[in-house]
Write an enzyme that holds these catalytic residues in place. Structure first.
Site, short mmCIF file in Angstrom:
data_model
loop_
_atom_site.label_atom_id
_atom_site.label_comp_id
_atom_site.label_asym_id
_atom_site.label_seq_id
_atom_site.Cartn_x
_atom_site.Cartn_y
_atom_site.Cartn_z
CE LYS A 22 -71.88 -27.24 -28.21
NZ LYS A 22 -70.86 -27.03 -27.17
CG ASN A 23 -72.77 -28.70 -24.39
OD1 ASN A 23 -71.94 -28.72 -25.30
ND2 ASN A 23 -73.28 -27.58 -23.92
NE ARG A 91 -62.54 -24.20 -21.41
CZ ARG A 91 -62.76 -25.13 -20.47
NH1 ARG A 91 -63.52 -26.16 -20.72
NH2 ARG A 91 -62.22 -25.02 -19.30
CB CYS A 115 -63.03 -20.07 -25.38
SG CYS A 115 -64.37 -19.79 -24.25
NE ARG A 120 -65.01 -22.03 -20.64
CZ ARG A 120 -65.69 -22.48 -21.69
NH1 ARG A 120 -65.64 -21.84 -22.82
NH2 ARG A 120 -66.39 -23.59 -21.62
CG ASP A 305 -74.72 -23.07 -22.96
OD1 ASP A 305 -74.59 -24.30 -22.92
OD2 ASP A 305 -73.84 -22.28 -22.58
CB ILE A 327 -72.35 -19.53 -15.91
CG1 ILE A 327 -73.70 -19.88 -15.30
CG2 ILE A 327 -71.49 -20.77 -16.18
CD1 ILE A 327 -73.64 -20.62 -13.97
NE ARG A 397 -67.24 -24.60 -30.88
CZ ARG A 397 -67.40 -24.00 -29.69
NH1 ARG A 397 -67.37 -22.70 -29.59
NH2 ARG A 397 -67.59 -24.70 -28.60
C1 EPZ Z 1 -70.06 -26.68 -20.20
O1 EPZ Z 1 -68.84 -25.95 -20.26
C2 EPZ Z 1 -70.71 -26.52 -21.56
N1 EPZ Z 1 -69.84 -27.08 -22.59
C3 EPZ Z 1 -70.96 -25.05 -21.83
O2 EPZ Z 1 -71.63 -24.96 -23.08
C4 EPZ Z 1 -71.87 -24.51 -20.74
O3 EPZ Z 1 -72.07 -23.13 -20.96
C5 EPZ Z 1 -71.21 -24.74 -19.37
O4 EPZ Z 1 -70.93 -26.14 -19.20
C6 EPZ Z 1 -72.10 -24.29 -18.23
O5 EPZ Z 1 -73.31 -24.95 -18.29
C7 EPZ Z 1 -69.83 -28.42 -22.77
O6 EPZ Z 1 -70.51 -29.16 -22.09
C8 EPZ Z 1 -68.96 -28.93 -23.88
P1 EPZ Z 1 -68.13 -25.21 -16.43
P2 EPZ Z 1 -67.73 -26.10 -19.10
O7 EPZ Z 1 -66.93 -26.01 -16.12
O8 EPZ Z 1 -67.69 -27.49 -18.62
C9 EPZ Z 1 -65.56 -21.90 -14.19
C10 EPZ Z 1 -72.00 -24.12 -25.23
O9 EPZ Z 1 -72.35 -23.00 -25.62
N2 EPZ Z 1 -64.60 -22.99 -13.92
O10 EPZ Z 1 -69.42 -25.55 -15.79
O11 EPZ Z 1 -66.49 -25.48 -19.58
C11 EPZ Z 1 -65.57 -21.53 -15.68
O12 EPZ Z 1 -64.53 -20.61 -15.96
C12 EPZ Z 1 -70.96 -24.27 -24.15
O13 EPZ Z 1 -72.50 -25.21 -25.65
C13 EPZ Z 1 -63.53 -22.74 -13.08
O14 EPZ Z 1 -63.37 -21.63 -12.56
O15 EPZ Z 1 -68.39 -25.17 -17.99
C14 EPZ Z 1 -66.93 -20.92 -15.87
O16 EPZ Z 1 -66.89 -19.57 -15.47
C15 EPZ Z 1 -70.37 -22.92 -23.74
N3 EPZ Z 1 -62.63 -23.72 -12.85
C16 EPZ Z 1 -67.80 -21.72 -14.90
O17 EPZ Z 1 -66.90 -22.34 -13.97
C17 EPZ Z 1 -62.76 -24.97 -13.40
O18 EPZ Z 1 -61.91 -25.85 -13.15
C18 EPZ Z 1 -68.64 -22.79 -15.58
O19 EPZ Z 1 -67.74 -23.67 -16.18
C19 EPZ Z 1 -63.87 -25.20 -14.26
C20 EPZ Z 1 -64.79 -24.21 -14.49
#
Ligand code: EPZ
Length: 418
Positions: A22-23, A91, A115, A120, A305, A327, A397
């Site tokens: 998915k990701n 999201r 979310c 986020r 995850d 995370i 999802r």
């Molecule tokens: C991706 O989410 C994945 N989703 C998530 O999978 C996964 O848990 C996550 O990466 C971490 O590996 C998809 O790929 C669609 P991040 P993403 O930006 O991109 C903070 C699932 O279950 N952050 O790496 O949203 C954020 O709040 C999903 O399949 C900021 O502070 O993750 C979080 O605490 C859930 N500012 C951390 O970083 C920003 O501008 C990780 O977020 C961006 C992120």
């Protein structure tokens, strides 16, 4: 709304073929906006994938999906706006921002809602876009992005290796003028798969030894055919379902090297693992031993995850496990539901301590989020008696045929309208 009814206590034994990730497919669907015609293979049938296809169609792309094959034609885009209802549906829609700006020179999207995992923020995405020459104004909950001059390459350092921010920068930088360097990028396999798609389309992307990403902008990209990598988190989830029931599972169509951080935890728990090039076999002991500590980290560390499904397993392990969730702010929502089954989980901020109990009992449960819902299902498989798991739309999802696959492994469960 549908729910699962699970009669626990059955040992799982059998084979599962893992679907495309998915990701990986979500950012690649955004990337199709940069090329004329794309064919993506090994796409899972998930509501998040359907939501991404709806966004593409809203923008004017023509999308056809047959089984696991999605074809996208983007020669007649008619919009650069993602409306509120489509942004709220998923999201991770924010990853379309970079591609729309690169293709259309502007974009209007509603601020992605929070979310179930907590707020986020997208500050890392937006500050990177500004470095690339994007002007961003907030207008009544919408982000109005324009490019007054041209997208120009920049030297960008992420203070957190955000997956989405890394993907957005890659998508915006491929056709920008000059070189973009991303320091401290995310290094997940899904990032590498997005880079592979873009390289096939003619993008000049190199990933250095230490993960730094170098992108030389090119004038335009060409259509490609690409097969998406397997879903390492789906695979980890089925390993947990077999482990918690003292069972055995053979996973096919996987890339084991994407899961190196998970194997030691399962071996510490007493599981036997046989790893082949595209197959993983797990044999679980009658009762799992509690892994001492599980701390989630950016790749190649233990994936956030997989934390919830592993927490379900630790609930019936011999001993206690300490979880540290580095995370997301609020990724223990499944703990309260597990406690309804008799689990002993104490949560304090980013730390959760699970004291294993010999048996959980069935209960009426509500899925809290995608991976939390999978964790509750995993726990229900081993619990004594019958459990109901509501709001399984969360699970759908990210898991195709989750109930069908679990039943093929021997689970006694059905999906009914709630
Ligand atoms: C991706 O989410 C994945 N989703 C998530 O999978 C996964 O848990 C996550 O990466 C971490 O590996 C998809 O790929 C669609 P991040 P993403 O930006 O991109 C903070 C699932 O279950 N952050 O790496 O949203 C954020 O709040 C999903 O399949 C900021 O502070 O993750 C979080 O605490 C859930 N500012 C951390 O970083 C920003 O501008 C990780 O977020 C961006 C992120």
């Amino acid at each position: 709304m549908a729910k699962y009814i699970v009669e626990g206590g059955r040992r799982l034994d059998g084979e599962v073929e893992i679907h495309g990730a998915k990701n990986a497919v979500l950012p690649i669907l955004a990337a199709t906006l940069l090329v004329g015609k794309s064919t993506i293979l090994n796409c899972p049938s998930l509501s998040d994938v359907a939501a991404a296809c709806a966004i593409l169609e809203h923008l004017g792309a023509r999308v056809t999906k047959e089984a696991d094959r999605i074809e996208v034609l983007t020669d007649q885009l008619t919009s650069s706006t993602i409306p509120e209802h489509l942004m709220r549906e998923m999201r991770s829609s924010v990853v379309f921002l970079g591609a729309i700006i690169a293709r259309c020179g502007k974009a209007r999207v509603s601020m992605p809602g929070g979310c179930e995992l907590g707020p986020r923020p997208i500050d890392l995405h937006l500050s990177a876009f500004e470095k690339l020459g994007v002007k961003i104004e907030e207008d009544h909950g919408y982000l109005e992005c324009t490019v007054p001059d041209k997208l120009r390459g920049a030297n960008i350092t992420l203070d957190f290796p955000s997956v989405g921010a890394t993907e957005n920068i890659m998508l915006a930088a491929c056709t920008a003028l000059g070189e973009t360097v991303i320091h401290n990028p995310a290094r997940e396999p899904e990032i590498v798969d997005l880079a592979a798609f873009l390289q096939k389309a003619g993008a000049k992307i190199e990933i250095g030894e230490n993960g730094t990403i170098y992108i030389q902008g090119v004038p335009d990209l060409v259509g490609v055919e690409h097969r998406v990598i397997p879903d390492r988190i789906e695979a980890a989830t089925y390993l947990c379902c077999a482990a918690i029931t003292g069972g055995r599972v053979v996973l096919r169509e996987v890339i084991p090297s994407h899961m190196n951080a998970i194997f030691p935890i399962l071996e510490e728990a007493g599981c036997g693992l046989a790893i082949k090039p595209d197959t993983i076999v797990l044999h679980a002991p009658k009762r799992i031993l509690a892994p001492k500590m599980i701390r989630t980290m950016p790749y190649p560390g233990f994936p956030t995850d997989a934390q919830s499904p592993l927490m379900a397993v630790s609930c019936v392990a011999e001993g206690s496990t300490i979880f540290i969730e580095n995370i997301f702010e609020n990724r223990y929502k499944q703990a309260g539901e597990l406690a309804r089954m008799g689990a002993k989980v104490k949560v304090e901020g980013r730390v959760a301590v699970v004291e294993g109990v010999p048996k959980l009992h069935g209960a009426e449960l509500v899925s809290t989020d995608l991976r939390g819902g999978a964790a509750l299902t995993c726990a229900a498989l081993s619990a004594e008696g019958v459990s109901q798991i509501k709001d399984i739309y969360h699970i759908e999802r990210g898991y195709q045929d989750f109930d069908k696959n679990l039943k093929s492994l021997g689970a006694i469960m059905e999906t009914v309208d709630d």
